[in-house]
Every structure is written in structure tokens, then in C-alpha cells.
Design a protein around this motif. Structure first.
Motif, PDB file in Angstrom:
ATOM      1  N   GLY A   1      -4.375 -79.966 -28.022  1.00 27.37           N
ATOM      2  CA  GLY A   1      -3.190 -80.295 -28.548  1.00 27.37           C
ATOM      3  C   GLY A   1      -2.979 -81.391 -29.165  1.00 27.37           C
ATOM      4  O   GLY A   1      -1.368 -81.699 -30.009  1.00 27.37           O
TER       5      GLY A   1
ATOM      6  N   ASP B   1      -3.073 -81.667 -33.296  1.00 24.52           N
ATOM      7  CA  ASP B   1      -2.858 -80.909 -33.951  1.00 24.52           C
ATOM      8  C   ASP B   1      -1.315 -81.044 -33.900  1.00 24.52           C
ATOM      9  O   ASP B   1      -0.782 -81.168 -35.073  1.00 24.52           O
ATOM     10  CB  ASP B   1      -3.286 -79.998 -34.824  1.00 24.52           C
ATOM     11  N   GLU B   2      -0.653 -80.502 -33.468  1.00 18.73           N
ATOM     12  CA  GLU B   2       1.072 -80.159 -32.723  1.00 18.73           C
ATOM     13  C   GLU B   2       1.454 -82.270 -32.929  1.00 18.73           C
ATOM     14  O   GLU B   2       2.104 -82.061 -33.169  1.00 18.73           O
ATOM     15  CB  GLU B   2       1.079 -79.694 -30.554  1.00 18.73           C
ATOM     16  N   GLU B   3       0.672 -83.093 -31.956  1.00 23.82           N
ATOM     17  CA  GLU B   3       1.144 -84.268 -32.086  1.00 23.82           C
ATOM     18  C   GLU B   3       1.673 -84.994 -33.315  1.00 23.82           C
ATOM     19  O   GLU B   3       2.071 -85.671 -33.913  1.00 23.82           O
ATOM     20  CB  GLU B   3       0.477 -85.553 -30.674  1.00 23.82           C
TER      21      GLU B   3
END
Length: 511
Positions: free
Chosen positions: A193, A195-197
Motif C-alpha cells: 500500500g 505506492d498509493e500513499e
């Protein structure tokens, strides 16, 4: 066995419909009448030959492996070859590939026409010897099966040891590569997660100044808050909705301001670097999850490399134990084979003598340990190499081996098809072939084309193939058989002397 055959529209045949009995089935007729065409058509009906007939169909009592081929057995299984625009194959009206039909048929039917050396291979000869031993000593079958089972396990372990030894050659490189791959991922230490953050932070940083300016400008709304509340009071309107909206707006601005203060401490360069690291990881492995799964795989491989020496030692011990047991069972198998070799050769030579062939040699030689022991069987024919035999000698030698096998055979051997096996033989030689075929017919259904009266007289069922405007088939009665045998003896002008000789042959065959 094949119980019925139907043919429609093939070369000189318009139609043929035959019902067959067990035993020796003979086809005779003048040259060019269509005997070989008929034989080819029977083979084509079960996928073992290519012909251009409109329909070839055989009803057989063969059992089909239902699970393997997806065909349900009937009381009689119907094999059909149909030619319209293209050739199609069916079993019990279910469409079938030619290769599958051929695979089924070849386990039940053998066409002995060409020089097929399979019967002379060591494996076939060993099987023949073992069958003869089993008929006398049932325990031999148990020893042989146990040896085969142990050899299968031995081979599996041997292959595994080879894999380990191959890995050992490159073990240092494999360890180094695994450590390198693990280290490369650990250096980035990605989180699921992340990369999304990071994408969200990058987006917020790109709008930070605009957000700050917009909030600063919007703050003036709070200076009018008390005025709006007073106006709502004078209007005697409920101001709760306004108070809630202002409180929510104040909370939103405060949260945004706190987030902006946190972003003050964030290095834009470090975020961009981190995004690039994660992007590189995703380019290589597909996703962060896949990268972490690959890392776990390399960790497991590394652990297996660490235990490889221990696995190898265990395997070597197990293989030594298996090898000792296999050598012992191979020696017992060899002992039994040697014990029956002389008697088997004498029996084989008895058949060869009947067939007017020279005596054979049959020898056991040691060979590398395998699934059948450590023996190979060498067959020879005195004074001639097998590949130098004439086709007549070759087929008679093969008949002798088949006759030898019948002596220890349990159940049916299936169907044999023979093309003019007595061609160019003397009368005595033809009679010897006929007697051996009659012996074989106790376990095989045999279809044979013959031009000799001796073999023809031995048939248990006789079909005449003749030709007028087209080729036709007729099953002969006893009287008609004698007349046909007489025709073979003397030609189209049948003499009383030929009829007498034919009747004598026929009655002796029945006696």
C-alpha cells in the motif's frame, strides 16, 4: 474379437457385410478379386489404415478404458470410419480422433505384414520367458512386480540425487544470487500500500501552496459568523444547521492546516526518490505484493541450499539400500530365467522344425540393472542374422514365438491379421504354417489371406472373395469350401482328382 464388419463403396467393392467367428478365418479368391482391399478396409475401420471407403465399420468385443478415452463400453463397441467431404472416426457414435482410435485398436489387433522387430526385442523375449515361469511358479510374478516397484522408487530417488548434484555444482552461485535478490528488495523494504500513499503525498505537495492561499482567503468567513447567527435569531430561525456547518468547516480547515504543517517537514526529493524505487520494483516484479512473494521464495530456496548436503546424505543411504535389494531380486529373477531357458529353446526349436526353419539360439546376457532385472535375451537363427531373413522366414520365426507365447497365455490374445503368410511356400511348409496358426487360434482370432490349399483347409471360417462387375464376398459352406480348395489346387478347370485331394485335406483338418 471382431464380430461383424461392414464396408460400403471402396474401389471395386460396392458393399460387403460379414459376421465372424472366433479362431482362424481364411480369405481366398482369384488374384485381383479384392482380398487385400478387404483386409485394408478392416484395418481402416479401427483406425489402423488409411482408405477412401464411404463407410468401414467393425463391431468388436474389445473393452475400452472408459476413463482414459471418455467412451462408455457397450455389449459390442462399434468402430466406424466414414468418408464424406473428409474422413471422420467414431466409436459408439461418438466422434474420435484417428490417433485415439489407433491407440485403442493397437492394444487388441496386430497386423503382421511388415518386418516389425518388436517380437525379437529383449523386452518382449524376457516377457515371454517370465510368462512361462509364472505359469509354473506363481511366486515369480510377485518377485518381478516387487522388483519393478522398487526400481521405480530407485529411479525416482536417483533422478532426485542427480538434481541435487547438479545444484551442488552451482551452489555458490545460487546462494550468491538468492542473497543478492533478497538484499535488493530488503534495501528498498517496500510496504504493501506504500505506492498509493506516496502518490497521495506527491499530489498534496504539488497543490500545497494553492491550498494554503485558498484557506487563508476563506478564513474571513469566520468574521461574519456572529452576524449571521444574530440575523438568524432575529428571523427566529433555527441556527443549528449553520452552527454545525461552521464547526465542520473550521474542523476541516484545521485538519488541512495540520497536514500542511506536516508536509513542511517532508523532503520533496526523498518522496520522488522513494516513488522511483517503488516504481522500479513494480516494473521488475509486477507489484509490491509480487516483489515480497519473490523475496519469500528466495528465502526458502536459500534455506533449501543450506540443507542440501543433509538431503544428499539421506538419499545416498536410501539408494544403497534399494540397490542392494534390487541386486538380490535381479539375481533371483536371473536364476529362474536360466532354469527355464533350455526347455524354452527346445520348445521354440520344435515349432521352428515344424515350420521348416533352422534351429534358433536363445541366450541370456547380463546388462545394467533395470525394471525387469539385469538380463537381456539374445535371439538368433543359426547361420543367418535376423535382418537378413527373407520375409517368409521372418514371419515364420515370428509365428514360432507367438506359438511359444500361447502356451502360457491367460485369456484372449486379441486379433492377428496376416497377409499371404504362406506365399511362395511349398505344400509341406504351408501345412506347417497352417498347423501353427490353428494352434494360435485357440487364443487369437486370426484373419489370413491364403493361396495355398493346406492353410485354407485349416480355417474354421472361410470367405471367398470374387469379382464379376464388382468385388463380392461369400461365406462358404463345407461343400463350397471343398470346391474352392480344389480350385486353388488345379485352377479354374477343377478336376475330380483335385476335388478328391481337397476333400481329403478338408476332412483331415476336421479330424
Amino acid at each position: 474379437m471382431i464380430e461383424r464388419f461392414y464396408l460400403k463403396e471402396f474401389l471395386t467393392f460396392k458393399e460387403a457385410d460379414m459376421e465372424f467367428h472366433p479362431g482362424l478365418v481364411v480369405f481366398t479368391g482369384p488374384s485381383g478379386s479384392g482380398k487385400s482391399i478387404l483386409m485394408r478396409s478392416i484395418l481402416a475401420s479401427v483406425g489402423l489404415e488409411n482408405v477412401e471407403a464411404q463407410i468401414c465399420e467393425s463391431s468388436v468385443s474389445w473393452s475400452i478404458d472408459e476413463e482414459r478415452y471418455g467412451i462408455q463400453n457397450e455389449s459390442l463397441n462399434i468402430f466406424r470410419h466414414v468418408k464424406k467431404e473428409k474422413t471422420r472416426y467414431f466409436i459408439n457414435n461418438q466422434s474420435m480422433s484417428k490417433s485415439s482410435m489407433e491407440s485403442i485398436s493397437s492394444t487388441h489387433l496386430r497386423h503382421l505384414s511388415l518386418k516389425d522387430y518388436n517380437d525379437f526385442e529383449s523386452s518382449a523375449l524376457l516377457n515371454l520367458l517370465d510368462d512361462r515361469i509364472c505359469a509354473k511358479t506363481p511366486n515369480h510374478a510377485l518377485i518381478l512386480q516387487s522388483h519393478k516397484d522398487q526400481y521405480t522408487q530407485f529411479k525416482t530417488l536417483s533422478d532426485h540425487l542427480k538434481e541435487i548434484e547438479e545444484k551442488e555444482k552451482n551452489l555458490a552461485e545460487l546462494k550468491e544470487f538468492a542473497l543478492y535478490e533478497i538484499g535488493k528488495i530488503d534495501a528498498i523494504n517496500p510496504k504493501i500500500g506504500e505506492d498509493e500513499e506516496l502518490a497521495l503525498i506527491k499530489k498534496q505537495l504539488s497543490k500545497k501552496e494553492k491550498i494554503e492561499t485558498a484557506i487563508a482567503q476563506a478564513q474571513s468567513i469566520f468574521s461574519y459568523e456572529s452576524s449571521v447567527s444574530s440575523a438568524l435569531g432575529l428571523l427566529e430561525a433555527n441556527s443549528a444547521f449553520f452552527d454545525d456547518a461552521m464547526n465542520e468547516l473550521r474542523s476541516l480547515f484545521e485538519s488541512a492546516s495540520e497536514r500542511l504543517e506536516e508536509l513542511e517537514e517532508v523532503s520533496v526529493e526523498s518522496i520522488l526518490d522513494r516513488i522511483e524505487q517503488i516504481a522500479e520494483l513494480k516494473r521488475r516484479y509486477g507489484s509490491v505484493e509480487e516483489a515480497l512473494a519473490y523475496r519469500d521464495q528466495k528465502v526458502q530456496e536459500l534455506e533449501s541450499y543450506e540443507t542440501i548436503e543433509h538431503s544428499k546424505d539421506d538419499l545416498i543411504k536410501k539408494l544403497a539400500s534399494f540397490q542392494s535389494s534390487l541386486k538380490s531380486s535381479a539375481q533371483e529373477l536371473s536364476k529362474q530365467r536360466y532354469s527355464i531357458l533350455k526347455e524354452t529353446l527346445a520348445t521354440l526349436n520344435g515349432y521352428l522344425g515344424m515350420l521348416y526353419l533352422r534351429e534358433a539360439t536363445l541366450e541370456l546376457e547380463p546388462t545394467l540393472l533395470n525394471a525387469t532385472g539385469s538380463d537381456k535375451v539374445i535371439l538368433g537363427l543359426s547361420g543367418t542374422k535376423l535382418d537378413r531373413l527373407s520375409s517368409g522366414e521372418f514371419n515364420r520365426l515370428r509365428l514360432a514365438l507367438l506359438a511359444l507365447g500361447v502356451e502360457s497365455m491367460q485369456g484372449s490374445g486379441g486379433v492377428l491379421m496376416l497377409d499371404e503368410i504362406d506365399a511362395n511356400l511349398s505344400g509341406e511348409e504351408s501345412m506347417s504354417v497352417a498347423k501353427v496358426l490353428r494352434h494360435l487360434s485357440t487364443h487369437y482370432q486370426i484373419f489370413v489371406i491364403s493361396h495355398q490349399p493346406q492353410l485354407t483347409s485349416m480355417g474354421e471360417q472361410h470367405f471367398l472373395i470374387y469379382k464379376d462387375d464388382e468385388s463380392r464376398v461369400q461365406e462358404l459352406s463345407d461343400a463350397e469350401r471343398i470346391e474352392e480348395i480344389a480350385r486353388i489346387i488345379s485352377g479354374e478347370s477343377v478336376s475330380d482328382e483335385a476335388r478328391g485331394f481337397a476333400r481329403d485335406l478338408f476332412e483331415r483338418a476336421r479330424g
